[in-house]
Scaffold this motif. Structure first.
Motif, PDB file in Angstrom:
ATOM      1  N   ASP A 254      47.334 -17.337 -25.441  1.00 15.22           N
ATOM      2  CA  ASP A 254      46.820 -18.036 -24.257  1.00 15.22           C
ATOM      3  C   ASP A 254      47.795 -19.078 -23.719  1.00 15.22           C
ATOM      4  O   ASP A 254      47.569 -19.636 -22.647  1.00 15.22           O
TER       5      ASP A 254
ATOM      6  N   ALA B 125      44.834 -19.516 -16.365  1.00 13.98           N
ATOM      7  CA  ALA B 125      46.063 -19.944 -17.024  1.00 13.98           C
ATOM      8  C   ALA B 125      46.435 -21.362 -16.591  1.00 13.98           C
ATOM      9  O   ALA B 125      46.367 -21.704 -15.405  1.00 13.98           O
TER      10      ALA B 125
ATOM     11  N   ARG C 198      45.201 -22.042 -21.514  1.00 16.29           N
ATOM     12  CA  ARG C 198      44.270 -21.319 -20.650  1.00 16.29           C
ATOM     13  C   ARG C 198      42.905 -21.977 -20.711  1.00 16.29           C
ATOM     14  O   ARG C 198      42.470 -22.453 -21.769  1.00 16.29           O
TER      15      ARG C 198
END
Length: 250
Positions: A110, A174, A198
């Motif tokens: 992430d 994001a 994220r």
């Protein structure tokens, strides 16, 4: 990264057949952005005759006018008079009226470029994350995609360059960083900024009564969560707020 000396501001510039741009700076800084948002708030209460649309950018305000109700010369003169009433570039920093608390997972899949970002800062990853969390950021402008915020300004040590090669795609939510700013992406998109984390927060919520939850001037405070907690938030994200909490102080 050094920046060239800028033209004295504010300037009133023609833009298109029916628009004017009030430019407070040729570079981005907190003072210029406060001036933009302060001037826009003022115009909301004292909009010049004939203006049919206003939007703000990082360091400018755009006004579109109806040529049947005014012309460029008259509108420019009115704007010049309004600009002369206040030293807009010296507006004090005020306590935010709206503060968002938004959960974010950092690193791993992430945040694949967290390590690269931390190296540019001369920090360990944990220290880079702690530094981000220690500095709430303000919505400087909305743009590029519906509802998508440009956030800043981070301390000068975060004046890191964009990537030399484009990220082919980062996911919706994001959290990316470059040039002392952060963005929370509204949609999956290519970008030249580094993805460090994220969130499940959706800056654009189609079909909602208020599809754009963020407003210029809002402050965002990020909070770190584990990958497991993020998965739980994402699975239960029916409202699109991704576990975020809005605190209204006015």
């Amino acid at each position: 990264m050094t920046q060239p000396d800028e033209t004295p501001a504010p300037e009133i510039l023609p833009l298109g057949a029916d628009g004017l741009l009030v430019r407070f700076s040729t570079r981005l800084d907190d003072a210029a952005n406060r001036a933009v948002l302060g001037f826009a708030d003022y115009l909301d209460e004292a909009m010049p005759e004939g203006v049919v649309e206003m939007s703000t950018t990082l360091s400018s305000a755009y006004l579109r006018f109806d040529p049947d109700r005014t012309d460029r010369t008259r509108l420019a003169a009115r704007l010049k008079a309004l600009l002369g009433q206040t030293d807009w570039l010296s507006l004090p920093e005020e306590a935010p009226k709206r503060r968002w608390h938004i959960p974010v997972v950092f690193g791993g899949e992430d945040g694949p470029q967290l390590a690269d970002t931390a190296a540019l800062l001369g920090m360990r990853e944990e220290r880079a994350v702690a530094d981000l969390l220690a500095h709430p950021v303000r919505v400087l402008a909305i743009g590029f995609a519906p509802g998508q915020p440009y956030l800043g300004m981070l301390p000068e040590r975060w004046d890191i360059p964009r990537l030399q090669e484009i990220n082919p795609q980062v996911p919706a939510g994001a959290l990316v960083v470059a040039v002392r700013q952060l963005i929370v992406f509204a949609n999956a998109s290519p970008t030249g900024w580094r993805q460090v984390g994220r969130s499940a927060f959706k800056p654009y919520r189609a079909g909602a009564a208020e599809p754009f939850p963020l407003l210029p001037g809002d402050v965002l405070q990020f909070a770190q969560v584990s990958a497991e907690e993020f998965d739980r938030i994402e699975r239960g994200n029916a409202d699109g707020f991704g576990g975020a909490r809005l605190e209204i102080t006015e």
